[in-house]
Write an enzyme that holds these catalytic residues in place. Structure first.
Site, mmCIF file in Angstrom:
data_model
loop_
_atom_site.group_PDB
_atom_site.id
_atom_site.type_symbol
_atom_site.label_atom_id
_atom_site.label_comp_id
_atom_site.label_asym_id
_atom_site.label_seq_id
_atom_site.Cartn_x
_atom_site.Cartn_y
_atom_site.Cartn_z
ATOM 1 N N ASP A 171 -1.004 -10.804 -10.217
ATOM 2 C CA ASP A 171 0.166 -10.951 -9.577
ATOM 3 C C ASP A 171 1.328 -10.000 -9.990
ATOM 4 O OD1 ASP A 171 1.841 -12.382 -8.312
ATOM 5 O OD2 ASP A 171 1.566 -14.029 -8.249
ATOM 6 N N ASN B 234 2.482 1.034 -4.559
ATOM 7 C CA ASN B 234 2.183 0.811 -3.244
ATOM 8 C C ASN B 234 2.661 -1.012 -3.264
ATOM 9 O OD1 ASN B 234 1.327 0.592 -0.299
ATOM 10 N ND2 ASN B 234 0.263 -0.330 -0.902
ATOM 11 N N TYR C 4 14.534 -7.299 2.002
ATOM 12 C CA TYR C 4 13.941 -6.167 2.008
ATOM 13 C C TYR C 4 13.821 -4.780 2.241
ATOM 14 C CZ TYR C 4 9.461 -3.715 3.883
ATOM 15 O OH TYR C 4 8.474 -2.418 3.469
ATOM 16 N N LYS D 238 13.963 -1.913 -0.512
ATOM 17 C CA LYS D 238 13.751 -0.173 -0.146
ATOM 18 C C LYS D 238 14.275 0.816 -0.841
ATOM 19 C CE LYS D 238 9.294 -1.690 0.501
ATOM 20 N NZ LYS D 238 8.733 -0.819 -0.126
ATOM 21 N N THR E 212 -1.202 -3.575 8.947
ATOM 22 C CA THR E 212 -0.949 -4.535 8.531
ATOM 23 C C THR E 212 -0.635 -5.626 8.533
ATOM 24 O OG1 THR E 212 0.475 -3.410 6.804
ATOM 25 C CG2 THR E 212 -1.039 -2.082 7.153
#
Ligand SMILES: NC(=O)c1ccc[n+]([C@@H]2O[C@H](COP(=O)([O-])OP(=O)(O)OC[C@H]3O[C@@H](n4cnc5c(N)ncnc54)[C@H](OP(=O)(O)O)[C@@H]3O)[C@@H](O)[C@H]2O)c1
Length: 266
Positions: free
Chosen positions: A67, A94, A159, A163, A193
């Site tokens: 984790d 990833n 998020y 990134k 996904t």
């Protein structure tokens, strides 16, 4: 040029599902020896079985259940990879998570910390640990970012921030680790996904495809192909690149319908 990864050792994070699993399958078919990582052991073992079947040499992946919210587990991931293979040629960062709390929510900062931990801090830590092995191997790092780094989506502000930070880390490391290690990023748009379907209920894919210039959303294998290219000698002239694979999403014209309607009146 054919992409070859024969006997290259690759650590692929977030490879129990989605883009990471597709990358593990592709790397195996291209002859790489891989370590796969995630929290879900059942999914990891399934991916491992498929990778062995795909590998021309019958290589079995090293399976690591970890984790990345924990620094210690990130370190253990690296140590188990090196203990098994004694070398590292390719690091694919990833593993990633989305934030779910809107700005102003009492839990939004805790959510921000979790997103930054998995999407950025774990990548920094793994890169630090892997550095000397990658230099020795004249290897490559591929970071999986997002078009969220390049265009704001206010509901997913943390998020997007994670990134954007990752993209600058890619560029910084490309300079710092040159000429020995190439560091590039692939920035996907929408890809089929769980990461998207977990936050958007219903059958989102057809609706989302209609919004893209290419009238499709990405498949995990589309991104895996770009990762393999960036990890291989086929991209030997590239470092510090932010490579977008997004069905044309970033160049889509938000005023398209308005402009078309206006032109009808000319
Ligand atoms: N799908 C898209 O539309 C899209 C677009 C742009 C960028 N991306 C990026 O692509 C990358 C892969 O995502 P995906 O779309 O393939 O989603 P996914 O199918 O949900 O896969 C995410 C992977 O990350 C792993 N992971 C998540 N949290 C983790 C943690 N705390 N510790 C260790 N592993 C963890 C998951 O494994 P476990 O669940 O087993 O832990 C899984 O293998 C992410 O960085 C994502 O931000 C995706």
């Amino acid at each position: 040029m054919m992409i070859k990864l024969d006997n290259k050792v690759a650590l692929i994070t977030g490879s129990s599902d989605g883009i990471g699993a597709a990358t593990a399958l592709l790397f195996s078919s291209l002859g790489a020896k891989i370590a796969i990582v995630g929290r879900d052991a059942t999914k990891l073992n399934k991916v491992a079985e498929a990778c062995t079947a795909n590998s021309p040499q019958g290589y079995k992946p090293v399976v690591i259940k970890a984790d990345f919210e924990s620094d210690d587990e990130v370190k253990r991931t690296f140590e188990e990879t090196i203990a098994a293979y004694k070398q590292l040629d390719i690091l694919v960062n990833n593993a990633g998570v989305v934030a779910k709390k809107p700005f102003g929510d009492p839990d939004a900062l805790a959510d921000y910390d979790r997103v930054m931990q998995v999407n950025v801090r774990a990548v920094i830590r793994l890169t630090e640990l892997a550095k000397s092995h990658l230099i020795a191997a004249k290897g490559a790092i591929v970071n999986v970012s997002s078009i969220a780094a390049l265009r704001s989506t206010p509901s997913f502000w943390s998020y997007c921030m994670s990134k954007a930070a990752l993209d600058m880390f890619t560029k910084s490391m490309a300079t710092l680790l040159a000429p020995n290690v190439r560091v590039n990023s692939v920035n996907p748009g929408p890809v089929r996904t769980n990461i998207l379907s977990s936050i958007m209920p219903g059958n989102i894919w057809d609706e989302m495809a209609k919004l893209q210039p290419l009238q499709r959303v990405g498949d995990p294998s589309d991104i895996a192909n770009t990762i393999a290219f960036l990890a291989s000698d086929a991209s030997r002239n590239m470092t510090g690149s932010i490579v977008v694979s997004d069905s044309g999403s970033l160049v889509a014209d938000p005023h398209k319908e308005f402009a078309e309607a206006a032109l009808k009146n000319v």
